[in-house]
Structures are given as structure tokens and as C-alpha cells.
Design an enzyme around this catalytic site. Structure first.
Site, short mmCIF file in Angstrom:
data_model
loop_
_atom_site.label_atom_id
_atom_site.label_comp_id
_atom_site.label_asym_id
_atom_site.label_seq_id
_atom_site.Cartn_x
_atom_site.Cartn_y
_atom_site.Cartn_z
N LYS A 159 3.99 47.62 141.73
CA LYS A 159 2.76 48.00 142.43
C LYS A 159 3.03 48.16 143.91
CE LYS A 159 -0.91 46.06 139.62
NZ LYS A 159 -2.05 45.14 139.72
N GLU A 275 -11.35 40.79 140.99
CA GLU A 275 -10.97 41.34 139.69
C GLU A 275 -9.89 40.49 139.03
OE1 GLU A 275 -11.99 46.04 140.25
OE2 GLU A 275 -9.89 45.49 140.40
N ARG A 293 -16.26 45.51 149.02
CA ARG A 293 -17.34 46.48 149.16
C ARG A 293 -18.29 46.33 147.99
NH1 ARG A 293 -15.43 49.44 144.78
NH2 ARG A 293 -13.18 49.62 144.75
N VAL A 296 -19.32 50.57 142.23
CA VAL A 296 -20.10 51.52 141.44
C VAL A 296 -20.96 50.78 140.41
CG1 VAL A 296 -19.95 53.45 139.81
CG2 VAL A 296 -18.33 53.31 141.73
N ARG A 339 -21.02 55.84 133.05
CA ARG A 339 -20.91 56.77 134.18
C ARG A 339 -21.08 58.20 133.70
NH1 ARG A 339 -16.41 54.47 138.42
NH2 ARG A 339 -16.82 52.26 138.09
#
Lengths: 462, 80
Positions: A159, A275, A293, A296, A339
Site C-alpha cells: 500500500k 474503517e 470527513r 457518502v 448508490r
């Protein structure tokens, strides 16, 4: 200092959502927009609007100077960044505060620290939050990568420390692949993010993605329980729900309190999400990253807790303490969000930025549709494909799925193709109904069920 | 000699390079074979290659790099 006029540095459905939250708090709104968004719903419903540049996001929604100029011109005293664009840009948060305005989110230093994936992992360890077995901080080179991977076992994920949203990730099945992929990943990360720093994590196979919503006022932190977002396509979430159907009460408590510990350890201010990967086989959870933040999928949390997360983050940025105590919160029922994207699920999710000629949106108890549409709206092709989010709530998960199917059966947008048929197929799937899924479940399912997705786009009349 | 037009099948943003730090796919005056990629159109964050249906010489582009395009808009002209 309470906020009087809020500038929304975003677009689409989240801009509409933020304007609504501000309005309920008696705060005036200024919507910035590119030339391509002059006729957007957010511009129409905001108190004022300012054009800040051409369609390309790099010249409008990512132009810090243009946004700050608009805020000064309109005497705004706060800026809400939404999600995406500048929402997790620490320099933007600092620039907003330096201009004497409130940034609706954490301090720049918190964004910087938690946005650096290796630093966030370290903060998690220090707060006693389990992390995925992997490297201690950044890798010193290819030989170090090999040594770490040989210890933790394959497959491993390589990563990029500056990556996020599923970008900058590679998987190596063995040492030879690692030797080959690590240098590629470093040069790609360097080009894409300006930082070639890499770290390694063991791949937890068949893991669920579970995340905890937290709220902090700089002194106290509470959690609003978890969401499960395991149904993903190309690492993008398509279906999110709260609570997770996979957790028992003890695991839920351990998971949520670990999130509060981590957020408290950095003096978190605003709304944030921590998460985790959850391993069904062992019942273990592992921290993966923190998003500093609003997300969604925040509405599913709002539906099961009766909170208004966007209003709460605005109040906190205005200097108010948390208006909710942990003891006031309990899980009420089950909520699911899907979504609705302007994409054709029967044609490999090809984007479909058409003209909305007509629509029928569902209603009734437990049905909410957060969106940016009106009849005659031409979807601009320059931004992401999210049109809106259909959110349903029921007394149980079974009830919520029944409401989702009912809502989707009424749902119709003419002139476009959308992802709605995907969700009707998923809601009818036995494994989805049994929540027998993990983050790698959806992609093979899509291949097997492509024929079903070709049916029923509602009343397409392009 | 005939002039052929390469049009964008999609609305979006036109790019003449595969990435900002890489050279242009094609420049005016270049020879073009059938199937050559002359640019990308980004629509809703997904990138689509624009290939030439013609062979010949590239006269020039009618849309600048990173500019918006409409479906059917002429991106480039080829002489063959």
C-alpha cells in the site's frame, strides 16, 4: 463562534445535503460552482452562488484560491468541504482557518496525521486498536519488504502511504511477485501522490468492511455505532448498511469503543469514520484507516440513531460541544443505502451522463432519497457518477430489504441508465438476504449475473 | 486527398496524453494507422481511448488538451 454564513466547497448530492442541514440551523449558504454546474440543484436552493471556474475540477472545486476568494467576497465565516475534492486536504483546512473562517472538519494537523496511512496505523497501535499484521511504519526498501512479508505470510498488500479510496494498492501472492511489484508500486505512488512511501499488510481473506462513525468536539468523542460496506465493486462501496449483520453485542462494543479510543487519542473534532476489516472466521477486527470527513454512506447511521450528522459537525465547528451523549444513543432498527449512479450495470458500468427527462421517486415510511436531480437536468460528464442515495429503514434487516425492493419497484429515471437494477437483483439474492458476503463477493457475482442486470431499466426513453 | 474527421463518441474531457507527465499520443504531422490511439475522453472519472478509424497523416486537433467535448464533436482531422 456560531456560524452565520457557510460556503459549500463541493457539488452534487452532498452539497444539497449540507445546504439542508445549514438551513435547519438558521445558517445562510453560499454554493460555489464550476460553469458546468450553473444549473445544479445545489446552486438553485442555496441562498447565494459564486462561479469559481471551468468544468475541470482542478480549475474549480480544487482551486483553493478561487474558493477562498468566493468566501471572502460573500462574507462567509465557515467552509464545508463535503467528501472528495478538498475534504481531506490538510493544507486547505489550514488555509481556511488562516483566512479567519471555520473549517467544518478536524484541524489540519489531524487530517495530515490520519491521512498518512503509516502514521495512522502507528496512532492506532498506540491507542491499543488492533491493526492488520504488517510492516512497522514505512518500508526501507525491497529487501525489508521481503523480510516483513516472509514473516507475516502471503498474500500481502503493498500500500502507498499517500494513497486512499482503494488507490495505490497491489497484492503479491508470493515473494517473487513482491520483488516484482514493490518497485512498480513505489514509482506509481510517487507519480500519483508525490510520495513513494510504501507499507505492507497481510491480506485478510474473505473479510468484511466494517466502519465506526465517530463524532468529537475536541474534548469528548462518541461513536454512533457501525456500518457494514462489504458489497464493493473495484473497491468502491455500492451498498451500505447499519448496523452490521455480522457482529454480536460484545464484538460491537469492543469495536466501537476502540474507535472512540483512537479518535480521543488525537483530540478529534468533527465527524470521522474509522474503517476496519472484520474476519468472520476468527471474530477479530483490524484497523485499516481513518477518514476525516463526512462519508457518502452517513445516512444509514442517521437513520438508526436519529441523529443529523451534518448538522452536528457544523455546530461543533461553530464552537459548540457535542449535543449528544453516548448514553443517549441506541440502535433503532436497520437501514440500507444503495448508490444510484449514472452507469449502465448491463454494460460493464459504462457511465451514462444523460438528460433527466422525467422521474418517479419512491416514498412512504422508512424511505429517503438524497439526490441532486430535477426534471430537465443534464448530468454533467465531468464529475463522478453518483446521482443520489436511496436509503431505507425497517424494524429489522428483513423489513429494510422488503422496503428496498418496494422502493426500487417504483423507482424510475427516464433518459438515463442507472445502477438501480443492480440493487433489485442484489435485494432478491439469497446470499445478500443472509448477509453471507465479504469484500470480494460482489465482483464474481456480477460476472455470473450479468444477464439479469440487462433487464428492467424502468421506463428508459432516451 | 481527402479529409477525415475523428469524433468523440462521448461527452467529457479530452486528453492528448496518457498521463500529465507523459508525451502526447500523437502530434500534427504524425502518420496514423487504423486503430491508433489519438487521445482519451474522461467521462465521470472513467477514461476511454479514442482510436482512429482511418489511416493517413494527422492534420491537427480541433480540441485542446483538457478541454470539454460534446458527443459527436470533431477532435482531430486526418488527411488520406
Amino acid at each position: 463562534m456560531p456560524i452565520h454564513k457557510l460556503l459549500i466547497a463541493n457539488r452534487g448530492e452532498i452539497a444539497v445535503r449540507i445546504i439542508r442541514a445549514a438551513r435547519t440551523l438558521g445558517i445562510k449558504t453560499v454554493q460555489v460552482h464550476s460553469t458546468a454546474d450553473a444549473d445544479s440543484l445545489a446552486v438553485e436552493i442555496a441562498d447565494e452562488a459564486v462561479e469559481i471556474g471551468p468544468p475541470a475540477a482542478s480549475k474549480s472545486y480544487l482551486d483553493v484560491d478561487a474558493i477562498l476568494d468566493a468566501a471572502r467576497k460573500k462574507d462567509a465565516d465557515a467552509v464545508h468541504p463535503g467528501y472528495g475534492f478538498l475534504a481531506e486536504n490538510a493544507d486547505f483546512a489550514d488555509a481556511v482557518e488562516a483566512a479567519g473562517m471555520a473549517f467544518i472538519g478536524p484541524r489540519g494537523e489531524t487530517i495530515r496525521r490520519m491521512g498518512d496511512k503509516a502514521a495512522a496505523r502507528k496512532a492506532a497501535k498506540e491507542a491499543g486498536v488492533p491493526t492488520v499484521p504488517g510492516s512497522e511504519g514505512l518500508l526501507a526498501g525491497a529487501a525489508a519488504a521481503r523480510q516483513v512479508a516472509d514473516e507475516i505470510g502471503y498474500p500481502v498488500m503493498i500500500k502507498a502511504t499517500a494513497g486512499g479510496g482503494g488507490r495505490g494498492i497491489r497484492i503479491a501472492q508470493n515473494g517473487d511477485e513482491l520483488d516484482q511489484l514493490a518497485p512498480q508500486a513505489a514509482s506509481e505512488a510517487s507519480a500519483a501522490f508525490g510520495d513513494g512511501g510504501l507499507y505492507l499488510e497481510k491480506v485478510i481473506e474473505r473479510a468484511r468492511h466494517i466502519e465506526v462513525q465517530i463524532l468529537g468536539d475536541g474534548k469528548n468523542v462518541i461513536h454512533c455505532f457501525e456500518r457494514e460496506c462489504s458489497l464493493q465493486r473495484r473497491r468502491q462501496k455500492v451498498w451500505e448498511e447499519a448496523p452490521s449483520p455480522a457482529l454480536n453485542e460484545d464484538t460491537r462494543e469492543a469495536l466501537c469503543t476502540s474507535a472512540v479510543r483512537l479518535a480521543s487519542s488525537v483530540g478529534y473534532r468533527g465527524a470521522g469514520t474509522i474503517e476496519y476489516l472484520y474476519d468472520d472466521a476468527t471474530g477479530e477486527f483490524y484497523f485499516i484507516e481513518m477518514n476525516t470527513r463526512i462519508q457518502v454512506e452517513h445516512p444509514v447511521t442517521e437513520e438508526i440513531t436519529g441523529t443529523d450528522l451534518v448538522a452536528e459537525m457544523i455546530r461543533i465547528a461553530g464552537g459548540a460541544p457535542l449535543s449528544i451523549r453516548q448514553g443517549d444513543l441506541a440502535i433503532d432498527g436497520h437501514a440500507i443505502e444503495v448508490r444510484i449512479n449514472a452507469e449502465d450495470p448491463s454494460n460493464n458500468f459504462m457511465p451514462f451522463p444523460g438528460l433527466v427527462s422525467d422521474f418517479r421517486f419512491p416514498g412512504g415510511p422508512g424511505v429517503r432519497f438524497d439526490h441532486m436531480l430535477y426534471p430537465g437536468y443534464q448530468i454533467p460528464p465531468f464529475y463522478d457518477s453518483l446521482l443520489g442515495k436511496l436509503i431505507v429503514k425497517g424494524n429489522s434487516r428483513e423489513d429494510a430489504i422488503a422496503r428496498l425492493k418496494s422502493a426500487l419497484s417504483e423507482f424510475r429515471i427516464d433518459g438515463l441508465k442507472t445502477t438501480a437494477p443492480l440493487f433489485m437483483a442484489l435485494a432478491s439474492d439469497e446470499q445478500v438476504q443472509a448477509s453471507a458476503f465479504h469484500t470480494g463477493w460482489l465482483e464474481p457475482w456480477l460476472e455470473e449475473n450479468s444477464a439479469r442486470l440487462a433487464q428492467n431499466q424502468g421506463g428508459i426513453a432516451a | 486527398m481527402a479529409k477525415q474527421e475523428i469524433r468523440s463518441p462521448l461527452p467529457g474531457t479530452f486528453y492528448r496524453k496518457p498521463a500529465p507527465d507523459q508525451p502526447e499520443f500523437k502530434a500534427p504531422g504524425d502518420n496514423i494507422a487504423k486503430g491508433d490511439v489519438i487521445g482519451l475522453v474522461e467521462v465521470m472519472k472513467s477514461f476511454h481511448e479514442i482510436t482512429s478509424e482511418f489511416e493517413g497523416k494527422l492534420i491537427g486537433f480541433l480540441v485542446d488538451n483538457e478541454e470539454p467535448v460534446a458527443p459527436g464533436q470533431v477532435l482531430a482531422e486526418i488527411e488520406n
